[in-house]
Design a protein around this motif. Structure first.
Motif, PDB file in Angstrom:
ATOM      1  N   LEU A 110     -42.773  56.937   9.467  1.00 54.72           N
ATOM      2  CA  LEU A 110     -43.027  58.380   9.508  1.00 54.72           C
ATOM      3  C   LEU A 110     -42.779  58.976  10.890  1.00 54.72           C
ATOM      4  O   LEU A 110     -43.315  60.035  11.226  1.00 54.72           O
ATOM      5  CB  LEU A 110     -44.467  58.660   9.060  1.00 54.72           C
ATOM      6  CG  LEU A 110     -44.776  58.298   7.611  1.00 54.72           C
ATOM      7  CD1 LEU A 110     -46.259  58.378   7.334  1.00 54.72           C
ATOM      8  CD2 LEU A 110     -43.995  59.184   6.655  1.00 54.72           C
ATOM      9  N   PHE A 118     -52.061  60.066   9.958  1.00 54.87           N
ATOM     10  CA  PHE A 118     -51.686  60.190   8.543  1.00 54.87           C
ATOM     11  C   PHE A 118     -52.915  60.282   7.655  1.00 54.87           C
ATOM     12  O   PHE A 118     -52.931  61.013   6.678  1.00 54.87           O
ATOM     13  CB  PHE A 118     -50.829  59.000   8.114  1.00 54.87           C
ATOM     14  CG  PHE A 118     -49.788  58.640   9.131  1.00 54.87           C
ATOM     15  CD1 PHE A 118     -48.774  59.529   9.432  1.00 54.87           C
ATOM     16  CD2 PHE A 118     -49.848  57.446   9.816  1.00 54.87           C
ATOM     17  CE1 PHE A 118     -47.820  59.218  10.390  1.00 54.87           C
ATOM     18  CE2 PHE A 118     -48.901  57.128  10.774  1.00 54.87           C
ATOM     19  CZ  PHE A 118     -47.886  58.022  11.056  1.00 54.87           C
ATOM     20  N   SER A 128     -44.890  68.012   3.441  1.00 52.83           N
ATOM     21  CA  SER A 128     -44.588  66.625   3.823  1.00 52.83           C
ATOM     22  C   SER A 128     -45.496  65.597   3.149  1.00 52.83           C
ATOM     23  O   SER A 128     -45.236  64.404   3.225  1.00 52.83           O
ATOM     24  CB  SER A 128     -44.676  66.470   5.345  1.00 52.83           C
ATOM     25  OG  SER A 128     -46.004  66.620   5.782  1.00 52.83           O
ATOM     26  N   ILE A 176     -45.132  61.479   2.831  1.00 49.30           N
ATOM     27  CA  ILE A 176     -46.107  60.574   3.450  1.00 49.30           C
ATOM     28  C   ILE A 176     -46.658  59.614   2.403  1.00 49.30           C
ATOM     29  O   ILE A 176     -46.748  58.400   2.633  1.00 49.30           O
ATOM     30  CB  ILE A 176     -47.247  61.367   4.129  1.00 49.30           C
ATOM     31  CG1 ILE A 176     -46.702  62.156   5.323  1.00 49.30           C
ATOM     32  CG2 ILE A 176     -48.388  60.436   4.564  1.00 49.30           C
ATOM     33  CD1 ILE A 176     -47.680  63.153   5.921  1.00 49.30           C
ATOM     34  N   LYS A 209     -44.164  56.903   1.641  1.00 49.61           N
ATOM     35  CA  LYS A 209     -44.074  55.910   2.714  1.00 49.61           C
ATOM     36  C   LYS A 209     -45.316  55.011   2.746  1.00 49.61           C
ATOM     37  O   LYS A 209     -45.213  53.817   3.008  1.00 49.61           O
ATOM     38  CB  LYS A 209     -43.849  56.578   4.074  1.00 49.61           C
ATOM     39  CG  LYS A 209     -42.481  57.236   4.190  1.00 49.61           C
ATOM     40  CD  LYS A 209     -41.377  56.216   3.999  1.00 49.61           C
ATOM     41  CE  LYS A 209     -40.002  56.801   4.095  1.00 49.61           C
ATOM     42  NZ  LYS A 209     -38.945  55.796   3.897  1.00 49.61           N
TER      43      LYS A 209
END
Length: 143
Positions: free
Chosen positions: A27, A36, A101, A105, A108
């Motif tokens: 990221l 995160f 986003s 996220i 990922k």
């Protein structure tokens, strides 16, 4: 097998370090400075929350949350507004760009989780989670 004199925290800290490093690498295009978990926690909220509420959800110190939020606000990842009902409180929510986003996220996170879980059976992962939760309960019991 872990010896009784070894610190459990050392193994957990190493897992956290390598996990976070892999996630940060995945990221790196986002300006979130490894926060995160803060983004994902805010994304789950139905409405803006206070810094104190966020600190409780993340199990971290309020002053640490204030520092994180300040940094994230500078990078235009979160929006902070004064609570009209209590002017001492600041309500935090994700910025529109950060909201966009979140699916990336989450994708990922899923990929890094799959990497971490490679070669480990569902049964062992289930036991790991169960044991980790039991340890947290043991360590947070009031005496």
């Amino acid at each position: 097998m872990m010896k009784n004199t070894e610190l459990l925290s050392q193994n957990l800290r190493l897992i956290n370090y390598f996990y976070t490093r892999n996630l940060s690498r995945e990221l790196s295009s986002l300006k979130v400075n490894h926060h995160f978990e803060v983004l994902l926690t805010l994304a789950k909220q139905k409405k803006p929350i206070t810094q104190n509420q966020l600190a409780e959800l993340l199990h971290i110190d309020k002053s640490r949350v204030a520092h994180i939020i300040f940094s994230m606000e500078e990078n235009e990842v979160v929006m902070v507004k004064t609570n009209p009902a209590d002017r001492r409180q600041h309500l935090i929510s994700l910025s529109p760009n950060a909201l966009k986003s979140i699916p990336y996220i989450e994708k990922k996170v899923k990929e890094v989780n799959e990497m971490a879980n490679t070669g480990i059976s569902e049964e062992k992962l289930s036991v790991f989670v169960e044991v980790a939760e039991a340890m947290m309960q043991n360590l947070t019991k009031k005496k």
